[in-house]
Enzyme design. Structure first.
Site, mmCIF file in Angstrom:
data_model
loop_
_atom_site.group_PDB
_atom_site.id
_atom_site.type_symbol
_atom_site.label_atom_id
_atom_site.label_comp_id
_atom_site.label_asym_id
_atom_site.label_seq_id
_atom_site.Cartn_x
_atom_site.Cartn_y
_atom_site.Cartn_z
ATOM 1 N N ASP A 50 0.845 -1.194 0.000
ATOM 2 C CA ASP A 50 0.000 0.000 0.000
ATOM 3 C C ASP A 50 0.879 1.242 0.000
ATOM 4 O OD1 ASP A 50 -2.877 1.175 0.645
ATOM 5 O OD2 ASP A 50 -1.419 2.229 1.906
ATOM 6 N N TYR A 55 3.544 9.734 -0.049
ATOM 7 C CA TYR A 55 4.526 9.046 0.793
ATOM 8 C C TYR A 55 5.964 9.267 0.321
ATOM 9 C CZ TYR A 55 0.512 6.327 2.544
ATOM 10 O OH TYR A 55 -0.682 5.927 3.079
ATOM 11 N N LYS A 84 -2.510 6.250 -4.404
ATOM 12 C CA LYS A 84 -3.591 7.174 -4.062
ATOM 13 C C LYS A 84 -3.344 8.549 -4.685
ATOM 14 C CE LYS A 84 -3.710 4.942 0.499
ATOM 15 N NZ LYS A 84 -2.307 4.497 0.623
ATOM 16 N N HIS A 117 -7.245 9.732 -1.730
ATOM 17 C CA HIS A 117 -6.563 9.634 -0.436
ATOM 18 C C HIS A 117 -7.376 10.262 0.701
ATOM 19 C CE1 HIS A 117 -2.249 9.268 1.317
ATOM 20 N NE2 HIS A 117 -3.158 9.004 2.230
#
Length: 323
Positions: A50, A55, A84, A117
């Site tokens: 994931d 990130y 996302k 997200h």
């Protein structure tokens, strides 16, 4: 046993491994070391990863996956990869390009799952956290139904197999589900969910709509200072959890993970510890009794670890509702 051996079928006919590996890490964590962590996770049996554009780890995750494909450990079809779209790209015309950027970073032709997200739109542009002169986030107004239509087009284009949402409450989910001309239902809603926040009402709602609930923060999060109050209780230090772990001769983390799987939830775990990675894959080797499941249900405190306070005041702030 590999996580790929146990899957949940999604409402679009695809399936998702019930145990996933989260790839959000602190910016100070060495990226070269993180690549090794992903390789270790693949070798241990993890097949579900994931990630998200925000990130800043997608290129490293991609390099690790590609190296494990190259050495014959896995094939692309063995890997389930989630990304996302971030809040500054929720305008419909920006969704596909955001996905294409993620695909380029992770070196894949498609993702298995693409999520919105957060339902909170921010001003489009280069800044992922656009600030005004007072240091406040610059919000934007976007019709999430139009964003969803752009997600549907990404699925039709073969850029993602499945589409879903993250951090939506039940009202925001209903808004998508009730959209005129809806082509694809969200296959999932990814939310914070653990023993102190068991999301019982949201889980029941999602089950009633054939939407999978994917849980992050299952082990009480990694307690990163940017997101989590350091004075909040440490989930894995919970005495009841330790008592049950001792009974089954398992770690508290394994009990916390097993609890979610037996509720029909897809559980994401995130650890940078090689020993813990290899331990957590053992979640398929035992079952909790119904009595112990009830005891664990009783630990719920409706306590959120991840509270993005910067989004408070946004008309689509998802945590204002009861569930």
């Amino acid at each position: 046993m590999n996580s790929k051996c146990q899957c949940v079928e999604l409402n679009d006919g695809h399936s998702i491994p019930v145990l996933g590996f989260g790839t959000a890490v602190p910016p100070e964590f060495p990226r070269s070391k993180f690549k090794e962590i992903i390789k270790i996770a693949i070798d241990a049996g993890f097949r579900h990863f994931d990630s998200a554009s925000i990130y800043k780890t997608e290129d490293y995750v991609g390099e690790s996956i590609q190296s494990k494909i190259a050495d014959g450990t896995v094939r692309r079809e063995d890997i389930f990869y989630t990304s996302k779209v971030w809040c500054n790209c929720l305008h419909p015309e920006l969704v596909r390009s955001s996905l294409e950027q993620s695909l380029k970073k992770v070196q894949l032709d498609y993702v298995d799952l693409y999520l919105i997200h957060f339902p909170t739109a921010l001003k489009p542009g280069e800044d992922e956290f656009p600030l005004d002169e007072h240091g406040k986030l610059i919000f934007d107004t976007v019709d999430l139904c139009a964003t969803w239509e752009a997600m549907e087009k990404c699925k039709d284009a073969g850029l993602t197999k499945s589409i879903g949402v993250s951090n939506f409450n039940h009202r925001q989910l209903e808004m998508i589900l009730n959209k005129p001309g809806l082509k694809y239902k969200p296959v999932c809603n990814q939310v914070e969910c653990h023993l102190y926040l068991n999301q019982m009402k949201l889980l029941d709602f999602c089950k009633s709509k054939d939407i999978a609930l994917i849980a992050y923060g299952v082990l009480g999060t990694q307690r990163y200072k940017r997101w989590v109050d350091q004075n909040s209780p440490v989930l894995l230090e919970e005495p009841v959890l330790h008592c049950i772990a001792k009974k089954y001769n398992r770690t508290p983390a394994l009990i916390a993970l097993r609890y979610q799987l037996q509720r029909g939830i897809v559980a994401l775990n995130s650890t940078l510890n090689e020993k813990h990675i290899k331990e957590n894959i053992q979640v398929f080797e035992f079952n909790l009794s119904s009595e112990d499941m009830k005891v664990l249900d009783g630990l719920n405190r409706n306590l959120r670890y991840v509270i993005p306070l910067m989004f408070e005041g946004h008309p689509n702030y998802p945590f204002s509702d009861e569930y």
